[in-house]
Design a protein around this motif. Structure first.
Motif, mmCIF file in Angstrom:
data_model
loop_
_atom_site.group_PDB
_atom_site.id
_atom_site.type_symbol
_atom_site.label_atom_id
_atom_site.label_comp_id
_atom_site.label_asym_id
_atom_site.label_seq_id
_atom_site.Cartn_x
_atom_site.Cartn_y
_atom_site.Cartn_z
ATOM 1 N N GLY A 202 21.113 -6.992 1.634
ATOM 2 C CA GLY A 202 22.573 -7.073 1.686
ATOM 3 C C GLY A 202 23.015 -7.548 3.053
ATOM 4 N N SER A 203 24.305 -7.402 3.325
ATOM 5 C CA SER A 203 24.862 -8.022 4.522
ATOM 6 C C SER A 203 24.502 -7.289 5.823
ATOM 7 N N MET A 204 23.774 -6.169 5.725
ATOM 8 C CA MET A 204 23.298 -5.515 6.953
ATOM 9 C C MET A 204 21.787 -5.669 7.138
ATOM 10 N N MET A 205 21.176 -6.585 6.375
ATOM 11 C CA MET A 205 19.712 -6.736 6.434
ATOM 12 C C MET A 205 19.221 -7.198 7.802
ATOM 13 N N ARG A 206 20.025 -7.983 8.515
ATOM 14 C CA ARG A 206 19.577 -8.492 9.815
ATOM 15 C C ARG A 206 19.565 -7.378 10.858
ATOM 16 N N LYS A 207 20.343 -6.334 10.587
ATOM 17 C CA LYS A 207 20.411 -5.202 11.514
ATOM 18 C C LYS A 207 19.416 -4.102 11.102
ATOM 19 N N TYR A 208 19.316 -3.844 9.795
ATOM 20 C CA TYR A 208 18.558 -2.665 9.345
ATOM 21 C C TYR A 208 17.454 -2.968 8.327
ATOM 22 N N ALA A 291 21.320 -19.416 12.338
ATOM 23 C CA ALA A 291 21.549 -18.298 11.405
ATOM 24 C C ALA A 291 20.617 -17.113 11.632
ATOM 25 N N ASP A 292 19.331 -17.398 11.901
ATOM 26 C CA ASP A 292 18.375 -16.300 12.050
ATOM 27 C C ASP A 292 18.240 -15.836 13.505
ATOM 28 N N ASN A 293 18.945 -16.532 14.416
ATOM 29 C CA ASN A 293 18.853 -16.169 15.837
ATOM 30 C C ASN A 293 20.098 -15.479 16.374
ATOM 31 N N LEU A 294 21.150 -15.417 15.561
ATOM 32 C CA LEU A 294 22.388 -14.767 16.007
ATOM 33 C C LEU A 294 22.127 -13.288 16.283
ATOM 34 N N VAL A 295 23.060 -12.633 16.977
ATOM 35 C CA VAL A 295 22.925 -11.188 17.179
ATOM 36 C C VAL A 295 22.763 -10.517 15.817
ATOM 37 N N GLU A 296 21.998 -9.429 15.796
ATOM 38 C CA GLU A 296 21.661 -8.776 14.522
ATOM 39 C C GLU A 296 22.870 -8.206 13.790
ATOM 40 N N GLU A 297 23.954 -7.986 14.543
ATOM 41 C CA GLU A 297 25.167 -7.424 13.943
ATOM 42 C C GLU A 297 25.910 -8.464 13.108
ATOM 43 N N LEU A 298 25.487 -9.715 13.219
ATOM 44 C CA LEU A 298 26.219 -10.788 12.539
ATOM 45 C C LEU A 298 25.399 -11.397 11.409
ATOM 46 N N GLY A 421 15.818 -13.295 9.956
ATOM 47 C CA GLY A 421 15.738 -12.984 11.380
ATOM 48 C C GLY A 421 16.182 -11.553 11.656
ATOM 49 N N GLY A 422 16.321 -11.207 12.930
ATOM 50 C CA GLY A 422 16.708 -9.850 13.294
ATOM 51 C C GLY A 422 15.653 -8.860 12.837
#
Ligand SMILES: Cc1cc2nc3c(=O)[nH]c(=O)nc-3n(C[C@H](O)[C@H](O)[C@H](O)COP(=O)(O)OP(=O)(O)OC[C@H]3O[C@@H](n4cnc5c(N)ncnc54)[C@H](O)[C@@H]3O)c2cc1C
Ligand SMILES: *[C@@H]1O[C@H](CO)[C@@H](O)[C@H](O)[C@H]1NC(C)=O
Ligand SMILES: *[C@@H]1O[C@H](CO)[C@@H](O)[C@H](O)[C@H]1NC(C)=O
Ligand SMILES: *[C@@H]1O[C@H](CO)[C@@H](O)[C@H](O)[C@H]1NC(C)=O
Ligand SMILES: *[C@@H]1O[C@H](CO)[C@@H](O)[C@H](O)[C@H]1NC(C)=O
Length: 544
Positions: A202-208, A291-298, A421-422
């Motif tokens: 989901g939309s928090m996958m890059r963070k968690y 896209a895969d290098n942005l801050v993890e919150e995004l 990413g993230g």
């Protein structure tokens, strides 16, 4: 020779008569129609559970009331392709209202030798949770009445029964805390039962990471009808059920999930550009790089649709984002990393995390958050076919030009590009069966839809296959990876309504799980050697 033939001529008569005798006695004690099958099943259930199940509310058979049966069958089924008249229907539907009913269902299906399908939220792309095209008869165990959710904020966890939707789960979390959330699917009607078995992004996958990366424990009924938890099932089986695909190892009764922190205020935006507005694919090409290098919150995904622009066809490209922070910070981040999109504060909307769930799910912005409790899909039901790919190097301009040309050939085409990413790149490929991690820039989902009135549904299927073959040079290879939750019976199989060989299973197995497939097979051979839990693309035990 002649004597021998005489003997062999007589034997069949004897066996024919005893066969007839056997056949008739068999008939009287055994199910011949779905009605007696149902009665035998109910009798068997009574012997195997102490908890009553009111038949009116738990059993649905066509012979009893066909409109009611269809209503229940269609209730959560998301893909109209698998509800047509010609699709096989379950002999009956049973809605357990107690966990012991699920145990008894397994014991009784085994005893009566009836094939069983299990459904939580009904989103399976190939309808595998409610249609079997390979075994007759089959029955449907629908878990929609097992949907309790217990959120424990102190403990940072929640127990969620399989039939609950992710929307309900998100709502129940937000009800108790504005700063807790869970990183699973975007579409609020997904059933947590089937969803997590395939990974759940989901939309928090890059963070968690995935929903499956954030599971602490599970309650599952195994092929013997026993309830197991993480300790009693052991780490092998606990590994397999978090991403190894649905309905291969047992029936999940409930997941214990780990809650994750979310800020009080998050920001969303959607910026849409047509092909004409993105000359030379400048914005899209930049997205592929950042896209895969942005801050993890995004998290910025890209949604492609075919649209009419002043009478001629074009493609709209929507950059649809969630930022775990406020809009001031977001605009700064975007100025630095992705100025080509031209994001301004005016494009941004600040809201609570639970409101962002409603927004990203696709409901209109006026929808109140408690709508999530209705378990309803934000999308109208439609016939669809989808496929997935993983991209490891940006698609060059020439590739994009050809891609859009193909895309424009289908009126109802859609694509969703999902950034990785993230955290996704930090979790090892072996952590859970889901192997699409480091090195993936984004995932592509191709989609085409059509209404029931469509005279030539095959043209849509042909289009998506054609699109998929065009994309081959630009996506992952050896194996060409695919997401198991976007189940696709085209891959590794000759036709959808035939049983698969082990060799074929190795083909789709590598695409969905890479080398994790062989560990899944070993675990399957241990926990379900007789292959009780099976469907067109279930994990096969070694000897089958
Ligand atoms: C509109 C739409 C949006 C989607 N969005 C996302 C998304 O944002 N992120 C994402 O990751 N995926 C998404 N998916 C894919 C989704 O994750 C899968 O289809 C998932 O399998 C759905 O789970 P379900 O319980 O709703 O489906 P079901 O059809 O009920 O089940 C799917 C599979 O799991 C098996 N199964 C069901 N319940 C259980 C159980 N309790 N125990 C064991 N096996 C079980 C079924 O037999 C079937 O094989 C989306 C799908 C649709 C149709
Ligand atoms: C059959 O089910 C429908 C609901 O789908 C209900 O309206 C109708 O009254 C039922 N018929 C009978 C005979 O019970
Ligand atoms: C798991 O099940 C075992 C055996 O039924 C039980 O003893 C144990 O307490 C359970 N563990 C948890 C964490 O619930
Ligand atoms: C459509 O055409 C009109 C007239 O040529 C033009 O003014 C307008 O900008 C066009 N719209 C888009 C979205 O390109
Ligand atoms: C999981 O798959 C990855 C990628 O193919 C592989 O490197 C790893 O060895 C596999 N892990 C297990 C435990 O099989």
């Amino acid at each position: 020779m002649a004597a021998g033939m005489g003997i062999s001529y007589q034997l069949p008569i004897v066996s024919y008569i005893s066969f007839l005798a056997l056949f008739f006695s068999f008939c009287t004690i055994s199910p011949t129609s779905s009605t007696s099958l149902k009665d035998d099943f109910i009798k068997c259930l009574h012997r195997n559970t102490n908890i009553d199940f009111p038949l009116e509310q738990t059993f649905f058979a066509p012979a009893k009331n066909v409109s009611m049966f269809n209503e229940v069958l269609e209730s959560t089924a998301q893909n109209l392709r698998f509800l047509t008249k010609s699709m096989p229907k379950p002999g009956f539907i049973f809605n357990p209202i107690d966990e012991s009913h699920v145990q008894a269902s397994i014991i009784c299906s085994k005893k009566l030798d009836i094939h069983l399908r299990v459904r939580s939220g009904g989103h399976d792309y190939e309808g595998l949770s409610y249609v079997s095209e390979i075994e007759k008869p089959f029955i449907l165990i629908d878990l929609s009445k097992l949907r309790e959710i217990n959120v424990n904020i102190k403990d940072n966890s929640a127990w969620v029964q399989a039939g609950a939707t992710v929307g309900e789960l998100y709502y129940r979390i937000a009800e108790k805390s504005k700063v807790h959330g869970f990183p699973a699917g975007l579409c609020s009607s997904l059933g947590i039962g089937g969803h997590i078995t395939g990974g759940a992004y989901g939309s928090m996958m890059r963070k968690y990471g995935l929903g499956g990366d954030n599971v602490l424990d599970a309650k599952i009924v195994d092929a013997n009808g026993k309830i197991l938890n993480r300790t009693s099932m052991g780490e092998d089986m606990f590994w397999a059920i978090r991403g190894g695909g649905g309905a291969s190892f047992g029936i999940i009764l409930a997941w214990k999930i780990k809650l994750v922190p979310v800020p009080k205020t998050v920001t969303v935006f959607t910026i849409t550009r047509t092909l004409e507005q993105d000359v030379g694919n400048k914005i899209l090409s930049k997205w592929q790089v950042v896209a895969d290098n942005l801050v993890e919150e995004l998290f910025i995904r890209v949604i492609f649709n075919v649209a009419k622009n002043n009478g001629s066809k074009t493609v709209t490209t929507s950059y649809d984002a969630l930022f775990l922070g406020d809009k001031g910070t977001l605009v700064k981040v975007m100025k630095k990393s992705f100025p080509e999109l031209g994001l301004t504060k005016k494009d941004c909307v600040e809201m609570s995390w639970i409101e962002s769930v409603v927004y990203i799910s696709g409901f209109s912005s006026q929808t109140p958050t408690n709508f999530l409790l209705q378990g309803k899909s934000p999308f109208p039901k439609i016939n669809f076919k989808a496929k997935s790919d993983f991209v490891k190097k940006p698609i060059p301009e020439t590739g994009l030009i050809g891609m859009f040309k193909k895309f424009l050939k289908e009126d109802s085409a859609m694509m969703i590009w999902n950034p990785y990413g993230g955290m996704m790149a930090k979790i090892s490929e072996s952590q859970i069966p889901f192997p699409h991690r480091k090195g993936v820039i984004y995932k592509i989902q191709y989609l085409t839809v059509w209404p029931n009135s469509e005279k030539k549904p095959n043209r849509h299927i042909n289009w998506i296959r054609d699109m998929y073959s065009y994309m081959m040079p630009y996506v992952s290879s050896n194996p060409r990876q695919a997401y198991v939750n976007y189940r696709d019976l085209d891959i590794g199989m000759n036709k959808r309504n035939a049983k698969t060989s082990f060799k074929q299973a190795q083909v789709w197995g590598a695409k969905y799980f890479k080398d994790n497939f062989s560990r899944l097979v070993r675990i399957k051979s241990k926990v379900d050697p007789d292959n009780f839990f099976r469907h067109e693309q279930s994990i096969p035990p070694l000897h089958v």
